[in-house]
Scaffold this active site. Structure first.
Site, mmCIF file in Angstrom:
data_model
loop_
_atom_site.group_PDB
_atom_site.id
_atom_site.type_symbol
_atom_site.label_atom_id
_atom_site.label_comp_id
_atom_site.label_asym_id
_atom_site.label_seq_id
_atom_site.Cartn_x
_atom_site.Cartn_y
_atom_site.Cartn_z
ATOM 1 N N HIS A 55 4.495 -25.009 42.080
ATOM 2 C CA HIS A 55 5.563 -25.802 41.468
ATOM 3 C C HIS A 55 5.847 -27.043 42.311
ATOM 4 O O HIS A 55 6.652 -27.011 43.228
ATOM 5 C CB HIS A 55 6.833 -24.957 41.310
ATOM 6 N N HIS B 175 6.003 -31.550 41.786
ATOM 7 C CA HIS B 175 5.945 -32.689 40.874
ATOM 8 C C HIS B 175 5.123 -33.806 41.507
ATOM 9 O O HIS B 175 5.356 -34.167 42.661
ATOM 10 C CB HIS B 175 7.351 -33.161 40.535
ATOM 11 N N TRP C 255 21.370 -36.019 41.912
ATOM 12 C CA TRP C 255 20.279 -36.283 40.972
ATOM 13 C C TRP C 255 20.093 -37.775 40.716
ATOM 14 O O TRP C 255 18.980 -38.237 40.517
ATOM 15 C CB TRP C 255 20.499 -35.525 39.657
ATOM 16 N N GLY D 189 13.350 -32.670 34.486
ATOM 17 C CA GLY D 189 14.572 -33.470 34.560
ATOM 18 C C GLY D 189 15.768 -32.545 34.731
ATOM 19 O O GLY D 189 15.673 -31.337 34.482
ATOM 20 N N GLU E 235 17.685 -23.628 36.142
ATOM 21 C CA GLU E 235 17.936 -24.352 37.398
ATOM 22 C C GLU E 235 19.366 -24.896 37.306
ATOM 23 O O GLU E 235 19.604 -26.089 37.203
ATOM 24 C CB GLU E 235 16.933 -25.513 37.558
ATOM 25 N N HIS F 66 11.974 -22.227 38.837
ATOM 26 C CA HIS F 66 13.282 -21.918 39.443
ATOM 27 C C HIS F 66 13.850 -20.569 38.987
ATOM 28 O O HIS F 66 13.863 -19.622 39.742
ATOM 29 C CB HIS F 66 14.320 -23.019 39.174
ATOM 30 N N ASP G 203 8.757 -27.788 45.016
ATOM 31 C CA ASP G 203 9.314 -28.714 44.032
ATOM 32 C C ASP G 203 8.997 -30.185 44.322
ATOM 33 O O ASP G 203 8.133 -30.753 43.666
ATOM 34 C CB ASP G 203 10.830 -28.492 43.915
ATOM 35 N N ASP G 204 9.708 -30.779 45.261
ATOM 36 C CA ASP G 204 9.520 -32.200 45.564
ATOM 37 C C ASP G 204 9.604 -32.449 47.070
ATOM 38 O O ASP G 204 10.471 -33.199 47.524
ATOM 39 C CB ASP G 204 10.601 -33.030 44.872
HETATM 40 ZN ZN LIG Z 1 10.737 -28.720 39.414
#
Ligand SMILES: [Zn+2]
Ligand SMILES: [Zn+2]
Lengths: 511, 495
Positions: free
Chosen positions: A108, A110, A198, A320, A350, A375, A432-433
């Site tokens: 997972h 991005h 965010w 998103g 999430e 998530h 994730d990121d």
């Molecule tokens: Zn994600």
């Protein structure tokens, strides 16, 4: 005298008795604790002799590093924000072991937010790069001449800006601030609300996206990313990507399939150099705030790409901020129509909002047959959904640091992963990121989960099981999966030997 | 062409129906299996519920759109003064909440009450760290790092009494303007919390004050629409002006005297009992003495002695396993152990849950860590052990920040035998129970949870109380009468 002796004996008996826990009590107690261990993720795993030695070393350091916090909880890092301790992580011996440990697959992440900002800064040294600084925001564009694109201030060559700044080091570190939420000067992210975080996060995303839309930059970006993940002992990646259109210096644009080819070719080149890297697959994504037509278009694209390059496309997802995006129910007709052809790997749950539409995305992800769930943060609050997840063997892609940075949880000991592990749910760890918060590809996430979230007793069996899970629940075809297991096992044996023979880890002063 | 579209639509609609059905089934199963999910509401209760839920949705929808203004993700101190304006809160406040089963006697009334006591005669103060108080006819013969002075003289000596009192008041509450700075970790919180007890101790254990205090506390509960209470007490030694000190039995007798008086004055009140709960930070010999006292008190007043517990910061105290042999011999006392009030997973503190269960605890105090122990949760369910959840306490005492991460929502969804309580509301200026109910209802529970949840929580509190089986029916009757009163006289527009 006699009475005194008798009295002493009685006293002794009482004290002795007070220390004696009846057998049946101890047994019952042991049984409960054993059942818990056995139920938990990794509980059924058996360690061989060498692994047991590694485990002893690992646990010795884990205890040494955790125990002081127990009496002095004010020093317990994981109850604080990730940014407050991330620079200290490297000093941890447990981390050093985890870093060297083969972690299998990362499932997972991005695509635009995988690379450390330090490396992104290096990418800004590419020729022909223009920047537009405006309103606390930054956009890039590669072009022969000044870009003919809107800019609230004006476009300037990055090389010129760097030169005229007089202090290239300072310039670069300022540039870096646009690539990550993590700031050296320690901006307080402690209690920033989810929408604000965010917004900042999206800003970072758009800046980076503008840098890597240029085809040569993207190729370099991807090569560097693979290097970092490989160095972090990751052997296979499934990347979520919106497949943006790449462009060339002359402004000409490629279609979406072209980027898939870039991923494929760059990865192939990388594998040539590093044959024990298995490869990448893509999960095509669309933003969940977009219209049904847009999502339908993305589904059709996924279908087409999958037909043309089946080994590259794993499936589809919607991305998103979940709270403010559309709920999955909005897309139900088109998703259920596509679900037999396209595998879903849906983000769901999430959110911290119980009983809202974002929360109910979990229901739809499960009913739509999602192969894994991104998530699933809210899942602990839904026992019947949890049993569905267990029954259908849907893996949960847990990203602890992401949940901290993106404002879902503060003290990670309250992260639901602890419950998932205890229940033995099919969990994989991911990041994730990681680029967006300057983390290592996945080692930081493993470390925080192992030290901060899992039980104090959780040991090498948990770590190994998590790595094995990442392979089991990957979208790899059987043959490649077998190969990944082979590569993993080989690396695992090397890792075990290395740890045993590493003198730095055999500190005799520790008991 | 039309044909095809029609067929497509038809098959699609068919499979869609199926989907919606399965979806509804799943969502409903969750709601039904959650705490309160099986309750049905009468027509009149439905009127209350509609009003309640309209206001709940208003609050939550706004917060959903403005998460930075969502109170419950912030520290309690930052929003506590705004709670009284909430309509949901007002409804909850006037709703009968049944029993209060987890509250410590030294932290009930709040800072103003304690500050008021400092205006009484014969009060001496020692401005040491922590500041201590003692009533005495002469200068107390107790060590003080500085010196004992008469409170009245100390106050007379300052220029600005308002400011002096404001500073003094701070001793009696954890509430402050910048909680994030004042309480960066559980360490600072508990240090401050212990200071609170040190300062409150001398003010409350003065025998005449103790009696008045507990009477006032019962009134306070009643005004918050609590009908019954089980107070945990260390049964501190009470003292007189001349320095006479009594033993624990006298403290217990003081309880009896006050409870009787209060019941006479308020026959509609269901009643009160106490749980003898001395410190867990002791050795086995001291525990043995505790158990002797407990037996003595139980024998003397079985109708008021609910049971036994050990208190104090669980992480810093002795784990139950230390005392298992002794406690196994004392199971006749009825245990109500604090257990699992911790974030430390897999530690001795965490394992207190195992021992609380194996020792046959009737209820568990907090059980915060339970969500990480599926096997133990099953035991709790099978043995029907009430879990006393104190959300605000856990938030203030640094276990959880955003209450949406509080394990209560897991307990509720699993239909664990939960009761809500407030632990030490006086130490953070909260209501006896309404604030905790409100935060749990709007902040922790599902958006969709409604009056069924609140009513079941109130009923649970009677069910899991230590009220004797033969008296439970009557207790339930009293509660039902209050509940019906509330429902019958409910007027949405008055909130
Ligand atoms: Zn994600
Ligand atoms: Zn308590």
């Amino acid at each position: 005298m006699n009475t005194l002796a008798a009295y002493t004996t009685v006293c002794l008996l009482i004290t002795l008795d007070a220390r004696l826990i009846p057998d049946n009590y101890s047994k019952e107690r042991r049984a409960l604790l054993d059942e818990e261990t056995f139920t938990a993720v990794g509980g059924k795993l058996h360690l061989n002799e060498d692994e047991t030695i590694v485990n002893d070393i690992l646990m010795k350091w884990k205890m040494k590093e955790l125990n002081p916090s127990y009496t002095n909880p004010q020093h317990f890092n994981f109850s604080k924000h990730y940014f407050s301790y991330k620079n200290d992580i490297e000093n941890s011996k447990v981390y050093q072991i985890i870093r060297r440990m083969p972690k299998g697959a990362v499932l997972h992440v991005h695509s635009s937010l995988m690379l450390h900002p330090d490396v992104l800064v290096k990418l800004t040294y590419e020729k022909h790069l223009y920047a537009c600084f405006a309103d606390d925001d930054l956009r890039f564009y590669f072009s022969e001449a000044t870009p003919d694109r809107p800019c609230l201030s004006k476009w300037a060559l990055v090389s010129d800006l760097r030169k005229s700044s007089g202090d290239p080091v300072a310039f670069d570190s300022q540039l870096k601030n646009y690539f990550t939420l993590y700031k050296e000067d320690g901006e307080d992210y402690n209690f920033v609300d989810i929408n604000t975080v965010w917004q900042r996060f999206n800003k970072v995303y758009y800046t980076i996206k503008s840098l890597i839309a240029y085809r040569p930059a993207r190729e370099k970006y991807w090569t560097e990313t693979l290097k970092q993940f490989y160095k972090d002992n990751v052997m296979y990646i499934e990347v979520r990507t919106g497949l943006q259109d790449l462009y060339e210096l002359d402004g000409s644009r490629h279609d979406k399939k072209y980027l898939v080819e870039v991923y494929k070719n760059v990865t192939a080149k990388f594998i040539k150099k590093h044959p024990d890297f298995i490869g990448v697959k893509l999960i095509v994504t669309k933003h969940r705030a977009l219209s049904i037509e847009h999502v339908l278009e993305a589904l059709n694209l996924t279908r087409r790409l999958k037909a043309e390059m089946p080994d590259m496309i794993a499936g589809f997802d919607l991305v998103g901020q979940e709270d403010i995006g559309r709920p999955l129910t909005d897309f139900l007709p088109i998703l259920s129509e596509a679900k037999d052809e396209i595998n879903f790997y849906l983000h769901a749950g999430e959110t911290a909002w119980l009983g809202t539409s974002a929360d109910e995305n979990l229901v739809d992800a499960i009913l739509l047959g999602s192969k894994r769930i991104g998530h699933g943060y809210a899942l602990t609050k839904h026992p019947s959904l949890m049993s569905a997840v267990m029954k259908k063997d849907i893996a949960l892609e847990v990203n602890v640091i992401s949940n901290v940075v993106l404002s879902l949880v503060h003290d990670v000991r309250n992260h639901p992963l602890a419950s998932y592990i205890a229940l033995g749910l099919p969990v994989v760890l991911s990041s994730d990121d990681p680029g967006a918060w300057s983390a290592e590809p996945v080692s930081h996430d493993f470390f925080v989960a192992f030290m901060g979230v899992a039980s104090k007793h959780a040991d090498l069996r948990l770590l190994k099981q998590l790595a094995l899970n990442s392979i089991t629940y990957s979208a790899l075809e059987d043959e490649s999966k077998t190969r990944l297991f082979e590569v993993f096992n080989k690396r695992w044996d090397t890792f075990v030997r290395d740890v045993i023979s590493d003198e730095c880890l055999l500190d005799t002063s520790v008991s | 062409m039309w044909h095809i579209i029609f067929i497509l639509l038809f098959t699609y609609a068919k499979c869609d129906d199926n989907y919606n059905e399965r979806r509804r089934e799943l969502v409903e199963r969750e709601l039904r299996s959650a705490l309160g999910g099986n309750t049905t509401l009468s027509d009149k209760e439905n009127v209350v519920n509609n009003c309640l839920m309209r206001h709940k949705f208003d609050e939550l929808d706004y917060a959903f759109d403005h998460p930075n203004e969502f109170n419950f993700s912030h520290h309690f101190f930052s929003y506590k003064n705004r709670i009284p304006t909430s309509k949901v809160y007002k409804i909850i406040k006037s709703m009968p909440k049944g029993a209060l089963l987890h509250i410590h006697d030294m932290a009930i009334m709040g800072a103003d009450y304690l500050l008021n006591i400092t205006y009484q005669e014969h009060l001496y103060v020692c401005f040491d760290k922590p500041v201590r108080f003692l009533f005495s006819s002469n200068v107390p013969n107790v060590t003080c790092g500085v010196q004992w002075q008469l409170m009245s003289e100390a106050r007379a000596a300052v220029d600005n009494v308002t400011e002096f009192d404001a500073q003094l008041r701070k001793l009696f509450t954890l509430v402050c303007d910048d909680p994030d700075k004042a309480y960066p970790s559980i360490k600072e919180t508990w240090t401050r919390f212990m200071q609170y007890f040190n300062s409150a101790h001398g003010l409350l254990t003065y025998r005449p004050n103790w009696e008045q205090y507990f009477y006032d506390a019962l009134t306070f509960f009643k005004n918050d629409n609590v009908g019954y209470v089980e107070v945990r007490s260390i049964l501190p030694n009470l003292y007189e002006l001349d320095g006479t000190e009594y033993d624990t039995l006298i403290t217990a007798k003081a309880y009896r005297k006050i409870i009787r008086r209060f019941m006479k004055d308020h026959p509609d009140f269901i009643g009160a009992k106490f749980i003898y709960a001395p410190s867990r930070k002791v050795n086995r010999d001291v525990l043995a003495q505790y158990l002797v006292s407990a037996r003595r008190i139980k024998k003397e007043m079985p109708e008021l002695f609910a049971g036994f517990d050990l208190v104090g910061q669980e992480d810093a105290g002795n784990p139950l396993i230390e005392f298992v042999p002794q406690l196994l011999e004392a199971e006749d006392l009825n245990f109500f152990f604090h257990a699992g009030e911790t974030n430390w997973f897999g530690t001795l503190t965490d394992e207190n849950l195992v021992d609380a269960i194996l020792l046959g605890s009737k209820r568990i105090g907090h059980g915060y860590a339970l969500a990480k122990h599926p096997v133990l949760m099953q035991e709790v369910m099978a043995k029907d052990i009430g879990v006393e959840v104190n959300v605000l306490s856990n938030a203030v005492l640094s276990l959880v920040r955003d209450v949406r991460n509080h394990p209560l929502n897991i307990f509720l969804s699993l239909n664990l035998p939960v009761v809500l309580s407030s632990d030490d509301p006086g130490a953070w200026g909260a209501d006896p129970l309404s604030d905790d109910f409100y935060v749990a209802f709007v902040g922790v529970a599902s958006k969709l949870s409604d009056l069924k949840l609140l009513k079941t929580l109130a009923l649970n509190s009677i069910k899991y109380s230590a009220i004797e089986p033969e008296n439970k029916a009557e207790a339930l009757q009293k509660f039902t009468r209050q509940w019906n009163d509330f429902v019958d006289n409910f007027d949405c527009s008055s909130y």
